[in-house]
Design a protein around this motif. Sequence first.
Motif, PDB file in Angstrom:
ATOM      1  N   VAL A   1       0.834  -1.209   0.000  1.00 24.70           N
ATOM      2  CA  VAL A   1       0.000   0.000   0.000  1.00 24.70           C
ATOM      3  C   VAL A   1       0.867   1.256   0.000  1.00 24.70           C
ATOM      4  O   VAL A   1       0.517   2.268  -0.614  1.00 24.70           O
ATOM      5  CB  VAL A   1      -0.957  -0.010   1.213  1.00 24.70           C
ATOM      6  N   ALA A   2       2.023   1.196   0.662  1.00 26.42           N
ATOM      7  CA  ALA A   2       2.902   2.371   0.747  1.00 26.42           C
ATOM      8  C   ALA A   2       3.429   2.808  -0.613  1.00 26.42           C
ATOM      9  O   ALA A   2       3.883   3.942  -0.768  1.00 26.42           O
ATOM     10  CB  ALA A   2       4.073   2.085   1.690  1.00 26.42           C
ATOM     11  N   THR A   3       3.371   1.932  -1.609  1.00 26.89           N
ATOM     12  CA  THR A   3       3.867   2.311  -2.935  1.00 26.89           C
ATOM     13  C   THR A   3       2.973   3.360  -3.604  1.00 26.89           C
ATOM     14  O   THR A   3       3.403   4.014  -4.561  1.00 26.89           O
ATOM     15  CB  THR A   3       3.975   1.087  -3.871  1.00 26.89           C
ATOM     16  N   ILE A   4       1.736   3.538  -3.125  1.00 29.02           N
ATOM     17  CA  ILE A   4       0.882   4.568  -3.709  1.00 29.02           C
ATOM     18  C   ILE A   4       0.932   5.867  -2.911  1.00 29.02           C
ATOM     19  O   ILE A   4       0.200   6.807  -3.214  1.00 29.02           O
ATOM     20  CB  ILE A   4      -0.581   4.079  -3.858  1.00 29.02           C
ATOM     21  N   ALA A   5       1.823   5.930  -1.918  1.00 23.29           N
ATOM     22  CA  ALA A   5       1.946   7.122  -1.084  1.00 23.29           C
ATOM     23  C   ALA A   5       2.215   8.402  -1.883  1.00 23.29           C
ATOM     24  O   ALA A   5       1.685   9.464  -1.538  1.00 23.29           O
ATOM     25  CB  ALA A   5       3.045   6.906  -0.040  1.00 23.29           C
ATOM     26  N   PRO A   6       3.034   8.356  -2.947  1.00 22.31           N
ATOM     27  CA  PRO A   6       3.297   9.598  -3.691  1.00 22.31           C
ATOM     28  C   PRO A   6       2.047  10.260  -4.265  1.00 22.31           C
ATOM     29  O   PRO A   6       2.040  11.469  -4.502  1.00 22.31           O
ATOM     30  CB  PRO A   6       4.240   9.141  -4.814  1.00 22.31           C
ATOM     31  N   LEU A   7       0.995   9.505  -4.486  1.00 23.98           N
ATOM     32  CA  LEU A   7      -0.232  10.077  -5.038  1.00 23.98           C
ATOM     33  C   LEU A   7      -0.905  11.031  -4.062  1.00 23.98           C
ATOM     34  O   LEU A   7      -1.731  11.858  -4.470  1.00 23.98           O
ATOM     35  CB  LEU A   7      -1.205   8.961  -5.432  1.00 23.98           C
TER      36      LEU A   7
ATOM     37  N   ASN B   1       9.623   5.087 -18.583  1.00 22.55           N
ATOM     38  CA  ASN B   1      11.023   4.738 -18.307  1.00 22.55           C
ATOM     39  C   ASN B   1      11.047   3.452 -17.476  1.00 22.55           C
ATOM     40  O   ASN B   1      10.921   3.497 -16.248  1.00 22.55           O
ATOM     41  CB  ASN B   1      11.700   5.882 -17.541  1.00 22.55           C
ATOM     42  N   PRO B   2      11.205   2.290 -18.119  1.00 19.42           N
ATOM     43  CA  PRO B   2      11.172   1.021 -17.384  1.00 19.42           C
ATOM     44  C   PRO B   2      12.242   0.928 -16.299  1.00 19.42           C
ATOM     45  O   PRO B   2      12.013   0.300 -15.260  1.00 19.42           O
ATOM     46  CB  PRO B   2      11.408  -0.032 -18.470  1.00 19.42           C
ATOM     47  N   ALA B   3      13.415   1.548 -16.524  1.00 18.68           N
ATOM     48  CA  ALA B   3      14.493   1.472 -15.532  1.00 18.68           C
ATOM     49  C   ALA B   3      14.058   2.087 -14.212  1.00 18.68           C
ATOM     50  O   ALA B   3      14.303   1.524 -13.139  1.00 18.68           O
ATOM     51  CB  ALA B   3      15.746   2.174 -16.066  1.00 18.68           C
ATOM     52  N   ARG B   4      13.395   3.238 -14.268  1.00 22.83           N
ATOM     53  CA  ARG B   4      12.922   3.890 -13.045  1.00 22.83           C
ATOM     54  C   ARG B   4      11.785   3.103 -12.408  1.00 22.83           C
ATOM     55  O   ARG B   4      11.709   3.004 -11.177  1.00 22.83           O
ATOM     56  CB  ARG B   4      12.472   5.325 -13.339  1.00 22.83           C
ATOM     57  N   LEU B   5      10.907   2.551 -13.238  1.00 22.26           N
ATOM     58  CA  LEU B   5       9.801   1.747 -12.708  1.00 22.26           C
ATOM     59  C   LEU B   5      10.340   0.562 -11.920  1.00 22.26           C
ATOM     60  O   LEU B   5       9.919   0.315 -10.779  1.00 22.26           O
ATOM     61  CB  LEU B   5       8.922   1.275 -13.865  1.00 22.26           C
ATOM     62  N   TYR B   6      11.296  -0.161 -12.523  1.00 20.71           N
ATOM     63  CA  TYR B   6      11.874  -1.323 -11.844  1.00 20.71           C
ATOM     64  C   TYR B   6      12.692  -0.912 -10.628  1.00 20.71           C
ATOM     65  O   TYR B   6      12.767  -1.656  -9.643  1.00 20.71           O
ATOM     66  CB  TYR B   6      12.752  -2.132 -12.805  1.00 20.71           C
ATOM     67  N   ALA B   7      13.312   0.276 -10.678  1.00 18.45           N
ATOM     68  CA  ALA B   7      14.114   0.751  -9.551  1.00 18.45           C
ATOM     69  C   ALA B   7      13.247   0.993  -8.320  1.00 18.45           C
ATOM     70  O   ALA B   7      13.752   0.969  -7.187  1.00 18.45           O
ATOM     71  CB  ALA B   7      14.857   2.033  -9.928  1.00 18.45           C
ATOM     72  N   GLY B   8      11.949   1.238  -8.518  1.00 13.81           N
ATOM     73  CA  GLY B   8      11.030   1.351  -7.391  1.00 13.81           C
ATOM     74  C   GLY B   8      10.345   0.038  -7.056  1.00 13.81           C
ATOM     75  O   GLY B   8      10.188  -0.315  -5.889  1.00 13.81           O
ATOM     76  N   ALA B   9       9.965  -0.712  -8.096  1.00 16.14           N
ATOM     77  CA  ALA B   9       9.188  -1.939  -7.877  1.00 16.14           C
ATOM     78  C   ALA B   9      10.024  -3.070  -7.298  1.00 16.14           C
ATOM     79  O   ALA B   9       9.564  -3.799  -6.404  1.00 16.14           O
ATOM     80  CB  ALA B   9       8.554  -2.386  -9.194  1.00 16.14           C
ATOM     81  N   VAL B  10      11.257  -3.230  -7.783  1.00 15.99           N
ATOM     82  CA  VAL B  10      12.092  -4.345  -7.313  1.00 15.99           C
ATOM     83  C   VAL B  10      12.437  -4.209  -5.828  1.00 15.99           C
ATOM     84  O   VAL B  10      12.254  -5.164  -5.059  1.00 15.99           O
ATOM     85  CB  VAL B  10      13.365  -4.485  -8.184  1.00 15.99           C
ATOM     86  N   PRO B  11      12.926  -3.041  -5.352  1.00 13.45           N
ATOM     87  CA  PRO B  11      13.179  -2.924  -3.906  1.00 13.45           C
ATOM     88  C   PRO B  11      11.924  -3.105  -3.052  1.00 13.45           C
ATOM     89  O   PRO B  11      11.992  -3.683  -1.962  1.00 13.45           O
ATOM     90  CB  PRO B  11      13.748  -1.503  -3.761  1.00 13.45           C
ATOM     91  N   ALA B  12      10.771  -2.615  -3.546  1.00 13.97           N
ATOM     92  CA  ALA B  12       9.529  -2.788  -2.782  1.00 13.97           C
ATOM     93  C   ALA B  12       9.177  -4.266  -2.657  1.00 13.97           C
ATOM     94  O   ALA B  12       8.778  -4.735  -1.577  1.00 13.97           O
ATOM     95  CB  ALA B  12       8.388  -2.021  -3.462  1.00 13.97           C
TER      96      ALA B  12
END
Length: 211
Positions: free
Chosen positions: A152-158, A176-187
């Motif tokens: 749920v915390a991944t939607i905090a920026p909204l 930008n897939p690199a940025r997307l994965y840079a957030g999704a993979v650590p989460a």
Amino acid sequence: MGLFFRYVGENWSYLLELTFDHVMMVLTGLALALLAGIPLGIAAASNRRLGKIILLLANIVQVFPSLALLVLLMIVFGLGFTTVVIGLFLYSLLPIIRNTYVGLTQVDPAISEAGRGVGMSTAQLLFRVQLPLALPFVLTGIRISAVIAIGVATIAPLIGGEGLGREIYAGINMDNPARLYAGAVPAALLALLADSLVGLLQKGINRGRSA
């Protein structure tokens, strides 16, 4: 994948900062849920009629879509950290309440009677006998809550929050897939780590009891 690793290598300090913010939001919300959820679970187990009301209210909160709930909270509390933490607190409550309740109701009545027979007060019986026996159930609730809160915390920026969701949404908006994965993979790794750590704690407790 090469772009992903290059992006991570160039922005690792920023990603660590976002990861720290993400973890702090989750830990704060989870800590508040523990402080409220365990007493509510105890109250639910001690009074079945009250328990139905507590579980019903907690279920109603859980039914709300996470984004809708955070938007409603934003209207009241504004943008930022506080709103996100309150949302994570509410989403973490049900598993903790329900598993505390189930754990306490699963304690063998004969054990409780034996405790009363040796002169234990209600509080002594709860904290020395019933809660320790219910601990594996409570840990299961914490395990579920932690994984839910990280997601749920991944939607905090909204709603003005920080955390790894910033990279996820930046990646989506900028294609930008690199940025997307840079957030999704650590989460995803945080969720797996939380699940594994609490699972190891549960196994340790179970081994200690069976030894």
